[in-house]
Every structure is written in C-alpha cells, then in structure tokens.
Enzyme design. Structure first.
Site, mmCIF file in Angstrom:
data_model
loop_
_atom_site.group_PDB
_atom_site.id
_atom_site.type_symbol
_atom_site.label_atom_id
_atom_site.label_comp_id
_atom_site.label_asym_id
_atom_site.label_seq_id
_atom_site.Cartn_x
_atom_site.Cartn_y
_atom_site.Cartn_z
ATOM 1 N N GLU A 148 0.814 -1.215 0.000
ATOM 2 C CA GLU A 148 0.000 0.000 0.000
ATOM 3 C C GLU A 148 0.844 1.260 0.000
ATOM 4 O O GLU A 148 0.548 2.228 -0.693
ATOM 5 C CB GLU A 148 -0.925 0.033 1.234
ATOM 6 C CG GLU A 148 -2.079 -0.945 1.192
ATOM 7 C CD GLU A 148 -1.631 -2.370 1.399
ATOM 8 O OE1 GLU A 148 -0.562 -2.554 1.992
ATOM 9 O OE2 GLU A 148 -2.358 -3.267 0.984
ATOM 10 N N HIS A 153 -12.042 -5.460 7.985
ATOM 11 C CA HIS A 153 -12.726 -5.253 6.714
ATOM 12 C C HIS A 153 -13.932 -4.346 6.898
ATOM 13 O O HIS A 153 -14.854 -4.386 6.115
ATOM 14 C CB HIS A 153 -13.182 -6.604 6.119
ATOM 15 C CG HIS A 153 -12.055 -7.510 5.764
ATOM 16 N ND1 HIS A 153 -11.434 -8.303 6.683
ATOM 17 C CD2 HIS A 153 -11.410 -7.737 4.597
ATOM 18 C CE1 HIS A 153 -10.459 -8.989 6.102
ATOM 19 N NE2 HIS A 153 -10.423 -8.661 4.841
#
Lengths: 409, 395
Positions: B129, B199
């Site tokens: 990322e 999540h």
C-alpha cells in the site's frame, strides 16, 4: 480366565491381521470384553511393523549456505502416525470449516489451509513447543500444532465463548501460548516476529521465533526492514515464506520481480524447500533452528506448497488457475497421501490402522463442530472488555452520551 | 474416495451451495461402510442466524437525475466502473492501478477496463500500500491522472505517511511549484455485516486532521459517479471512500455520460423544522428511516443532510440548518471519540450556540475495535438514533 486363554490361543492361531478386518464397531465391543487379550494381541501385531525407515528427500536450493539439510530423513513409526493424525485432523477441520461457512454458521472471512498441512506439521516437528511462532491469517493449522484444540478453533470460527480467543477474534485471530497469531494485515506480523526473536535472545533461554508470511506479503516494505534489523542484530529468527504460488488471485510471476523468495533476504542465508513433503520441511526446519540457536543470526526458508481452496471462502479459487492444476497437485503431491504411501509401502502401518485414525479424527471434528454450533455467544459485556489494561473498570463511551458500557480486563 | 470428494467440492464451490448438498457431501465421506458424519446442523438454528445478519438499513434510491442525459440502471460498483470508463476515455493520461484491479477488482469496480483501454493503463500492483500511494503521488506529480485503489480502507495505514506527509503537503512545501492534484485514491469503506476488525473500518477521521487532501464519501450510485468524477477532476489529492455494503445493494438510474457533483457541498435530502440529522455514506439511509420514524411516532419534522465531502466540509449548509431547527444529531459508524462528528459538533456550537435548543447528539460506534460477533450491537442503528432524537426533543 479360561475364556481369555482360549481366545488368546484362537487369535494366535489365526493370522493376526485378521483382527483388523473387523469393522470398527466390533473392535470396540471386542475390546470391552477382552481388554487383557487385546493388549497381548496388540503387542504381537504391532511388532510386525517396521519401527523406522529412512526416506530420500529432495535436495534444497541454497543461498549463502554451505551445507543444506541431509538428503535422507529417518521417520519412526510413532512419528509417522503422529504426523498423519495431525495432518488429517487439519485437513478434516478445514473441510468442516468450509462446510459450516457455506451453511452461514461461520461468517466473516475464512482462509483455509488444506494442501499446506505438511508445512505446519513439519515446522512443528523441527522446533520445540517452547519456541515461538507467528504467522498471517491462514492460521488454523498452526493454532492446532501450537497447542490449540479443534473444539476451541471451531468455536472461535463460529464466534462463541468457548473459542480460543473467547469468540472475539474470529478466523484470523487465534492465539496460544508462544503462538502470536493469526494476523489480518498482510506483512504486519514479520516485524513482530523479529521483536519476539529479540526477546528470545535477550532472555537467553535458547528459544527462537519462526516468522511466517506468504508470497504476496514478500513484496511488502516492512519485510525488508525486518530482514535488515534481524541480520544486523543477529536475532534468532527463522523467516519462512509459504509460497503457495498465488497471492490471493495474483500468480507469483505477475507480482514479484524475483520469485526466488529464498534469495530475497539477500544478506540472510536461505533455502528453498519442498513444502508438500513433511520430512523435507522437518529436516530443513531442524537445520534452520540449529543455525539460529548457534547464534549465527536469522535464516530464510521458502516452502513451496499449494492450497486447494481459494484465497478465502469468497474466492472460488478457479478464476486464476485451472481445475486441472489443482487436481494434478492433489493427485501427485498431496502431503497426506505422500506420507500414507511412504508408511504403507514400508510396512510402517496398516491400511486399517490409518483408517482407524481417520475415523477417530472425523469423530473429533464432528464433536467440535457440534460444540461450535451449540456453544453460546460471548456475553454483551465482552464488547468493551480488553480494550486497555485497567485496574479500576473504565467506562467506554457508547453510541449515545447516556449509554456507557464498562470495560474490564 | 478422495477424488470423489474433491470433485463434489469443486462442483459445490462453483455453484451456489444449498445446505442439502453439503449434507450430501458429508454422507459420502464414510469409511468402513458406516456413515459417521451427522447431517447438517439443526435447520431451526438457521433462521435465527440469518435474522441476526439482516442489513441494519434499507436503501432508498434517489430519483433519476434529468439534467445529465440518458440514464441506465446501475449499482454502486457499476457506477464507479462507469466513472472510470468516462475518465479513461476522455483523459489520455489517466491510469488505474491497485491490487487485483486488472481482472476487475475484488468488488468488480474495474471490470472490463483493462480489455478496453490496455494493460499499460489498467494494471496490478504487488501487495504494497505504501508503494502504491507513493507511486501514485509520483505519477500525479509527473502529470498523469493517477487513480490508485487501496483494496480495503483498513489497509490504508501503511500508506498513511505517504498521504499525510507527501501528498497533502506537496503544493504547500514547494510553494505551488509542484502538486499531486491529479491523484485520487479510491477505497472500499465501512461496515459490511460480517467484516470484523479489518474489513469494516471507517478511517475518514484520521485523514480529516490533515490539511491538503479532500475526503469524499457518496451515499449511492448517482452520487458516487458524480463525486468520483469531481475528485478526479479536482486539482487536489482526493480520497474517495466507497461504502462497500452498498456496492450491490444500492441500485439507481445513473447517467451514462460524465457529470460532476460539486465537492464541499452538502446536500439537504429532506427539509424539516425541528431537528437536523447529518450523516454520510451508508448512515444516510439509516437516518432516512429515523426521520420517517420521528415523523410518524413523535410528529417531529427532521431535516436530513448528506455531508458528502468530509474535508473540507460544508459548514454553511449545516449551520444554516441548525439555526433553523435548533437541534443537531450527527451519526457515523466510526468510534465516537475523535470521530468526525466531534469536529462538526464543535464547529456548530461555536457558530450556532444561541440557537441550540438541546446539546448536540453524536450517535456513533463504541470506542472499541470493530467487533466480529458483536457487530449488530456496535453499529449506530436506527433505534439508537431514534432514542437520541427522542431525548433531544424532550430536553
């Protein structure tokens, strides 16, 4: 007394193997009657098996290492049966989790480990239970080898209070003593592992830390930061890259400039191991553990393995690879089949004995699944517990200013 | 036996699974002629489990906008794909990259784009990322319209340094010589019913503390496409959070041509006189129901505002509304302490102190990590919001 002797004689006259052709139910009932005789018979028949055998294992590719693990491994009958039982338990447990997930009893994310059992079992065979281990989210297998029970694992998957993390963690967050999880964020567990290794070195108990990650995580920056720190300070850390050829849906060729993961440590010595062969993994782990314990610093192992399921339960696993490929690995390199064939062809166990283990394993899994579905969920108070370490219970602000829950630890 | 079981499972994994089929698999796995596995667990357990997992909101679609040309029925991820399609068609420098975007993305937001525009414009990155955002900043500075995808908002933290220290401050520290305004970061956001800790997060508050970037959260497909195109066109680095629970659930008639919805403008969805409700993303639909409940059960007329842009936020619209009604309720899924509702609350009390009839209410998530099994208790659902409305009215 008379009866016992009679039966003993009978059983000694007939071929001993005949005993094992009886269906399992009958074995148990016979045992009830003839406890003493069974022991005598057992000693006689088990003596027919080979107590140990030597097997050839694949040579490991080496990086900055002079000597690799030996090309032959010795497997004893007890070890073989134990590995078989553990791998079979792992396999059945994962398949049961698959089933429960499809029935929506397990929810959330579930990353299954079937196909990779040899890695977990082999690694555990090469280290001690007092050593430390940390891995990523495909952690059910390691939870088992590190001392968790199937009941606890399954209850954690269904989020019940009997779960190994009290139902608050779920599939990706399972922990036992000396097993630090179970980590959701890819690559984040590797620096943690180096920290644990530092503690091992500092406390001087001759322990080491096994730090696992996948082929996808191998491209994260923090992995390389960790290599540097571990090597600089000579930490007793075994880095293990479980290369199952796919990072979620991306094959290794499309994600990594260099797929020789065992060389990616650069200044850290490395070896590439056949991860489908439990003996190969065990020998390599022993070598790695020896390397760390002797104070030479970290070492890197790449286990070439394969997962049959997709990345998680939301991934069918066939959009980026063919079913033929999965089938081929299953038929040619399945770790459990490999061990089974080895043991049977060297007369280290009988087919029936292994089947008996299968039966016991299945029963264990069934019981665990039953427990996991019927155990109550954690109490609502647990929502706020264990946020901080607190002496007096603290109040946790809730969704409204007037609702506060108490957090205790 | 092994291959038969494997075959059944392969078959099952390809087709939608019904419980009866899994029971069948269990039956075939037997040894010694005895079926040892029980059938699937008691069916009566199922309805309870499924009831627990029903969504906490009902989606209210917007009417089809008339001013942007012909429309087509799309859900949220299709609206995003449409926006990206328009961008790649109109801007030759536009590139889309992120984890797994090539085959279409884990939420199907980029389906078909690689085939249409080529693999040099839509490509996968490895799992990094920090690398993705840093790379995006560089590409944007060099003049490409860079659209980066972070697979889940929960994974954006390795990139936090790049966003806050590099992207947000580029124009400022170079005295307007350089900027990375062509960077847009898209990321699925918010609770999804079973996401658990990693999540389900809503990190907008972390980024709201950073001047130099813009943060946008749409409530539906029409808004998503318009706001995303605005973000891409905007001359500042933008973070676009897409509520993942709405990807399939939200279906509207969305214009096929490109159009923009202005940033930093909150939208008043429903006029009212007694109480102002402010939210963004999924929570807007929860509050819509709360407004209906308040009208029906308490006779309270609520004004509902969708903030849309979190940073810089539309203080004028919200304050004007509070001046009119005298009461404010802000709601979001993120934990209450330090959540964006705190910023709104503080500003409103500064501007509208004498107009307030009751303390400003914040109905947000608990100050805990986003729980696995406790999600229904954690999220600020309509009942908690309604309770807050009642208390404010009776203050």
């Amino acid at each position: 007394m008379c009866v016992c002797v009679c039966v003993c004689v009978c059983l000694s006259v007939f071929p001993c193997d005949y005993f094992f052709f009886l269906p399992s139910s009958l074995i148990f009932s016979v045992e009830d009657f003839l406890n003493g005789a069974r022991v005598v018979v057992s000693a006689r028949t088990y003596a027919d098996f080979t107590p140990q055998a030597t097997f050839d294992i694949k040579k490991c590719d080496l990086h900055k290492l002079d000597e690799g693990p030996p090309l032959q491994a010795v497997l004893s009958r007890e070890e073989g049966l134990q590995y078989y039982r553990t791998m079979q338990t792992m396999r059945r447990m994962e398949l049961k989790a698959d089933q429960l997930y499809k029935q929506k009893i397990i929810r959330g994310f579930c990353h299954l480990y079937d196909g990779q059992e040899a890695c977990a079992v082999g690694i555990e065979a090469g280290i001690n239970l007092s050593d430390h281990l940390i891995t990523a989210y495909r952690a059910h297998g390691y939870t088992l080898t590190r001392g968790g029970t199937v009941r606890e694992i399954m209850a954690e998957l269904t989020g019940r209070r009997g779960g190994i993390a009290k139902g608050k963690g779920g599939s990706m967050h399972m922990y036992t003593k000396h097993f630090y999880g179970g980590n959701g964020i890819v690559g984040a567990q590797v620096p943690l592992g180096a920290g644990v290794a530092l503690a091992c070195k500092y406390l001087g108990k001759n322990e080491l830390c096994v730090c696992l990650y996948g082929d996808g995580a191998a491209n994260q920056g923090q992995i390389f930061e960790t290599y540097n720190m571990a090597s600089l300070w000579k930490l007793p850390c075994i880095f293990i890259c479980e290369n199952n050829k796919y990072g979620m849906g991306t094959s290794v060729e499309r994600a990594a400039a260099s797929t020789d993961y065992y060389k990616r440590g650069d200044f850290i010595p490395g070896l590439r191991v056949d991860g489908m062969d439990v003996l190969c993994v065990r020998e390599a782990t022993k070598l790695a553990a020896e390397h760390c314990r002797s104070g030479k610093g970290p070492i890197l192992m790449e286990l070439q393995t394969y997962r049959y399921h997709g990345h998680s339960m939301s991934d069918p696993g066939v959009s980026y690879r063919t079913r033929d490929e999965i089938q081929e690995v299953r038929s040619k390199s399945d770790p459990i089949s490999m061990l089974k064939d080895r043991m049977l062809s060297n007369n280290m166990a009988s087919v029936e004995e292994l089947k008996e283990i299968d039966v016991e394993v299945r029963k264990e899994i069934e019981d665990a699944a039953q427990f996991a579905t019927t155990d109550p969920e954690p109490p609502l108070d647990d929502l706020c517990n264990h946020i901080f370490y607190n002496d007096p219970p603290m109040e946790v602000r809730g969704t409204n200013p007037w609702t506060k829950l108490k957090s205790v630890s | 036996a092994l291959t038969a079981m494997a075959a059944t499972r392969l078959f099952l994994s390809a087709s939608p699974v019904k419980s009866s089929l899994t029971g069948l698999t269990g039956g075939t796995r037997s040894s010694l002629g005895l079926t040892l596995l029980k059938r699937s667990p008691d069916r009566t357990a199922e309805p309870k489990a499924q009831r627990r997992h029903a969504a906490h909101f009902t989606y209210h679609p917007d009417p089809a906008p008339a001013q942007y040309g012909p429309t087509q029925k799309m859900n949220l991820f299709q609206a995003v794909t449409s926006a990206l399609d328009n961008t790649l068609a109109g801007d030759p420098t536009a590139v889309i990259f992120g984890e797994d975007v090539a085959f279409g993305g884990v939420f199907r937001c980029t389906v078909g784009l690689r085939d249409k525009y080529g693999k040099d414009r839509v490509f996968n990155t490895p799992l990094c990322e920090q690398g993705i955002v840093g790379f995006g900043i560089g590409a944007a500075v060099a003049g490409a319209t860079a659209i980066a995808e972070i697979q889940f908002a929960d994974y954006i933290y390795p990139a936090f340094d790049q966003i806050v220290n590099e992207a947000a401050k580029y124009r400022y520290r170079s005295g307007n010589l350089f900027d990375c305004g062509k960077l847009t970061i898209r990321s699925p956001w918010g609770c999804v019913g079973h996401g658990s800790i990693y999540h389900s997060q809503s990190p907008e508050a972390f980024f709201a503390h950073c001047p130099g970037i813009k943060i946008v959260v749409p409530r539906g497909p029409v808004q998503a496409k318009g706001l995303l195109l605005s973000c891409i066109a905007d001359q500042n680095p933008c973070i676009f959070f897409e509520p993942k629970i709405l990807y399939r659930a939200a279906v509207e008639q969305v214009p096929t041509e490109a159009y923009q919805i202005p940033l930093s403008q909150a939208e008043v969805l429903q006029e009212g006189s007694d109480l102002t409700l402010v939210a963004w993303g999924t929570q807007v639909h929860v509050l819509r129901e709360v407004a209906a409940m308040a009208q029906e059960k308490l006779g309270v007329s609520c004004e509902l505002i969708d903030l849309q842009t979190i940073l810089p936020w539309d203080t004028e619209t919200v304050c004007k509304s509070v001046v009119k009604t005298g009461r404010l309720l802000v709601s979001h899924e993120a934990p209450v302490t330090g959540g964006f509702a705190a910023e709104i609350s503080s500003t409103v009390q500064e501007e509208c102190f004498l107009n307030l009839e009751a303390p400003i209410s914040r109905v947000c998530g608990y100050d805990t990590p986003f729980p696995h099994i406790f999600e229904p208790f954690y999220i600020p659902d309509k009942w908690k919001c309604f309770e807050a409305v009642k208390r404010m009215i009776n203050y």
